[in-house]
Motif scaffolding. Structure first.
Motif, PDB file in Angstrom:
ATOM      1  N   GLY A   1      40.352  -4.264 -12.403  1.00 61.85           N
ATOM      2  CA  GLY A   1      39.566  -5.318 -11.757  1.00 61.85           C
ATOM      3  C   GLY A   1      38.865  -4.856 -10.485  1.00 61.85           C
ATOM      4  O   GLY A   1      39.198  -5.291  -9.392  1.00 61.85           O
TER       5      GLY A   1
ATOM      6  N   TYR B   1      46.493 -14.396 -11.986  1.00 61.11           N
ATOM      7  CA  TYR B   1      46.925 -15.171 -13.160  1.00 61.11           C
ATOM      8  C   TYR B   1      47.627 -14.315 -14.220  1.00 61.11           C
ATOM      9  O   TYR B   1      48.279 -14.852 -15.110  1.00 61.11           O
ATOM     10  CB  TYR B   1      45.724 -15.936 -13.766  1.00 61.11           C
ATOM     11  CG  TYR B   1      44.746 -15.080 -14.538  1.00 61.11           C
ATOM     12  CD1 TYR B   1      44.689 -15.115 -15.932  1.00 61.11           C
ATOM     13  CD2 TYR B   1      43.861 -14.213 -13.880  1.00 61.11           C
ATOM     14  CE1 TYR B   1      43.796 -14.327 -16.635  1.00 61.11           C
ATOM     15  CE2 TYR B   1      42.970 -13.424 -14.578  1.00 61.11           C
ATOM     16  CZ  TYR B   1      42.944 -13.479 -15.945  1.00 61.11           C
ATOM     17  OH  TYR B   1      42.061 -12.689 -16.644  1.00 61.11           O
TER      18      TYR B   1
ATOM     19  N   LEU C   1      38.367  -8.680  -1.673  1.00 65.46           N
ATOM     20  CA  LEU C   1      38.973  -8.234  -0.422  1.00 65.46           C
ATOM     21  C   LEU C   1      37.878  -7.946   0.602  1.00 65.46           C
ATOM     22  O   LEU C   1      36.932  -7.204   0.317  1.00 65.46           O
ATOM     23  CB  LEU C   1      39.792  -6.964  -0.693  1.00 65.46           C
ATOM     24  CG  LEU C   1      40.523  -6.360   0.495  1.00 65.46           C
ATOM     25  CD1 LEU C   1      41.574  -7.320   1.035  1.00 65.46           C
ATOM     26  CD2 LEU C   1      41.177  -5.042   0.102  1.00 65.46           C
TER      27      LEU C   1
ATOM     28  N   GLU D   1      37.067  -3.578 -15.870  1.00 62.61           N
ATOM     29  CA  GLU D   1      36.683  -4.902 -15.362  1.00 62.61           C
ATOM     30  C   GLU D   1      36.338  -5.822 -16.531  1.00 62.61           C
ATOM     31  O   GLU D   1      35.512  -5.477 -17.376  1.00 62.61           O
ATOM     32  CB  GLU D   1      35.481  -4.745 -14.414  1.00 62.61           C
ATOM     33  CG  GLU D   1      34.845  -6.049 -13.944  1.00 62.61           C
ATOM     34  CD  GLU D   1      35.819  -7.009 -13.257  1.00 62.61           C
ATOM     35  OE1 GLU D   1      36.386  -6.656 -12.225  1.00 62.61           O
ATOM     36  OE2 GLU D   1      36.008  -8.120 -13.780  1.00 62.61           O
TER      37      GLU D   1
HETATM   38  N1  SAM Z   1      39.040  -5.166  -6.612  1.00 62.25           N
HETATM   39  C1  SAM Z   1      38.211  -6.243  -6.117  1.00 62.25           C
HETATM   40  C2  SAM Z   1      38.496  -6.489  -4.659  1.00 62.25           C
HETATM   41  O1  SAM Z   1      39.547  -6.023  -4.200  1.00 62.25           O
HETATM   42  O2  SAM Z   1      37.697  -7.120  -3.992  1.00 62.25           O
HETATM   43  C3  SAM Z   1      38.400  -7.533  -6.942  1.00 62.25           C
HETATM   44  C4  SAM Z   1      39.821  -8.072  -6.996  1.00 62.25           C
HETATM   45  S1  SAM Z   1      39.958  -9.652  -7.754  1.00 62.25           S
HETATM   46  C5  SAM Z   1      41.448 -10.229  -7.040  1.00 62.25           C
HETATM   47  C6  SAM Z   1      40.496  -9.330  -9.426  1.00 62.25           C
HETATM   48  C7  SAM Z   1      39.490  -8.636 -10.328  1.00 62.25           C
HETATM   49  O3  SAM Z   1      40.082  -8.445 -11.619  1.00 62.25           O
HETATM   50  C8  SAM Z   1      38.213  -9.417 -10.573  1.00 62.25           C
HETATM   51  O4  SAM Z   1      37.118  -8.569 -10.467  1.00 62.25           O
HETATM   52  C9  SAM Z   1      38.347  -9.932 -12.019  1.00 62.25           C
HETATM   53  O5  SAM Z   1      37.118 -10.152 -12.669  1.00 62.25           O
HETATM   54  C10 SAM Z   1      39.155  -8.803 -12.638  1.00 62.25           C
HETATM   55  N2  SAM Z   1      39.937  -9.202 -13.823  1.00 62.25           N
HETATM   56  C11 SAM Z   1      40.499 -10.396 -14.095  1.00 62.25           C
HETATM   57  N3  SAM Z   1      41.186 -10.362 -15.258  1.00 62.25           N
HETATM   58  C12 SAM Z   1      41.048  -9.106 -15.746  1.00 62.25           C
HETATM   59  C13 SAM Z   1      41.518  -8.450 -16.924  1.00 62.25           C
HETATM   60  N4  SAM Z   1      42.269  -9.087 -17.830  1.00 62.25           N
HETATM   61  N5  SAM Z   1      41.171  -7.154 -17.115  1.00 62.25           N
HETATM   62  C14 SAM Z   1      40.396  -6.497 -16.215  1.00 62.25           C
HETATM   63  N6  SAM Z   1      39.937  -7.066 -15.074  1.00 62.25           N
HETATM   64  C15 SAM Z   1      40.257  -8.353 -14.840  1.00 62.25           C
END
Ligand code: SAM
Length: 284
Positions: free
Chosen positions: A52, A126, A27, A73
């Motif tokens: 995440g 996803y 974001l 994360e």
């Molecule tokens: N919060 C940050 C932002 O708003 O810029 C990142 C958002 S990004 C859409 C989604 C985040 O979720 C990424 O950092 C990704 O690595 C993490 N993620 C993906 N699958 C995950 C899981 N199963 N458990 C924990 N984190 C996960």
């Protein structure tokens, strides 16, 4: 420096490779960030779980407002980045794990004495639905869930009976919480840009659900069966689902008891009709 420039600088500094498979869309819009923080209504009395955290854009703001912040994360390459970007905050616990494998009830116990926590996230798209369903259906001590999701998912959460968007997710969200659309978010608010529009949605969890049902878990098995075979009549969808153990005759009788047409499809029933049907089948 703008959020977009800061994000690019961090990615460059750490030579970080963005992982599409983890749904990484960071974001970079200050206005949207403020809307999320305001909608989550966080105070120093709150323990917050962020799913995440990415490079920590939301996390820093959350930690500034919350009593304690727990970040989960999955991407291990983000952990050293988070440790640096969030180093000024002493109220953060960073956990490197998959949120679907984490025992959230244990986290609530450990960091908030089992009292309700608030969940905030820009969710990886996803696995949005499994995450939301898990948080709701396990009846964890959660006060609210404020999340960025794909716009279509926000619409499904709020959908009314009868439409194509209406399904098990709509019913779970509406049974466990009061949903409010906070704002729509265009693609250009992220780096990299996702190829879908997004929306922030806030779910305030009910202390007591709006309808009473003897066995909510069985009701949701019934709901899943109804929507797994959307094109079939409800009678056929229910009697075809082996896990329910309901014969065609029993299904027909239940539907007639509710005063519904025998050819009705599950997608037109609301939560109170599903709860009544569930109590007819699973009262023991
Ligand atoms: N919060 C940050 C932002 O708003 O810029 C990142 C958002 S990004 C859409 C989604 C985040 O979720 C990424 O950092 C990704 O690595 C993490 N993620 C993906 N699958 C995950 C899981 N199963 N458990 C924990 N984190 C996960």
């Amino acid at each position: 420096m703008t959020l977009a420039k800061k994000t690019k600088a961090i990615i460059e500094k750490y030579d970080f490779r963005i992982q599409k498979r983890y749904g990484q869309n960071f974001l970079v819009d200050e206005g949207v960030l403020e809307r999320i923080i305001a909608a989550a209504e966080i105070s120093k009395a709150d323990t917050v779980l962020e799913i995440g955290p990415g490079i920590g854009t939301l996390s820093g703001n959350l930690a500034g407002n919350a009593g304690h912040l727990i970040c989960v994360e999955i991407d291990k390459n983000l952990i050293p980045i988070l440790e640096e970007t969030l180093s000024e905050h002493e109220n953060i616990t960073i956990i490197n794990d998959d949120i679907l494998k984490v025992d959230v009830a244990k986290l609530c116990e450990e960091y908030n004495g089992g009292q309700p926590i608030k969940v905030v996230a820009n969710l990886p798209y996803y696995i949005t639905t499994p995450i939301i369903m898990e948080l709701l259906e396990k009846r964890l001590p959660i006060a609210s869930i404020t999340v960025m999701v794909q716009k279509e998912v926000a619409e499904r959460m709020q959908a009314a009976p009868g439409g194509k968007d209406y399904g098990a997710l709509s019913l779970a969200v509406q049974y466990y919480s009061e949903a409010r659309l906070v704002c729509r978010v265009p693609e250009n608010c992220f780096i990299p840009r996702p190829n879908v529009d997004s929306a922030v949605i806030s779910l305030k969890l009910y202390e007591k659900p709006p309808v009473e049902v003897i066995n909510p878990d069985r009701m949701f098995e019934l709901i899943r069966a109804a929507f797994n075979q959307r094109r079939k009549t409800l009678v056929n969808a229910i009697s075809n689902a082996v896990n329910l153990g309901i014969s065609k005759e029993q299904a027909l009788e239940g539907i007639k008891t509710l005063g519904l047409d025998e050819n009705i499809r599950g997608e037109v029933l609301d939560i109170s009709q599903f709860s009544r049907l569930s109590d007819l089948f699973f009262s023991k």
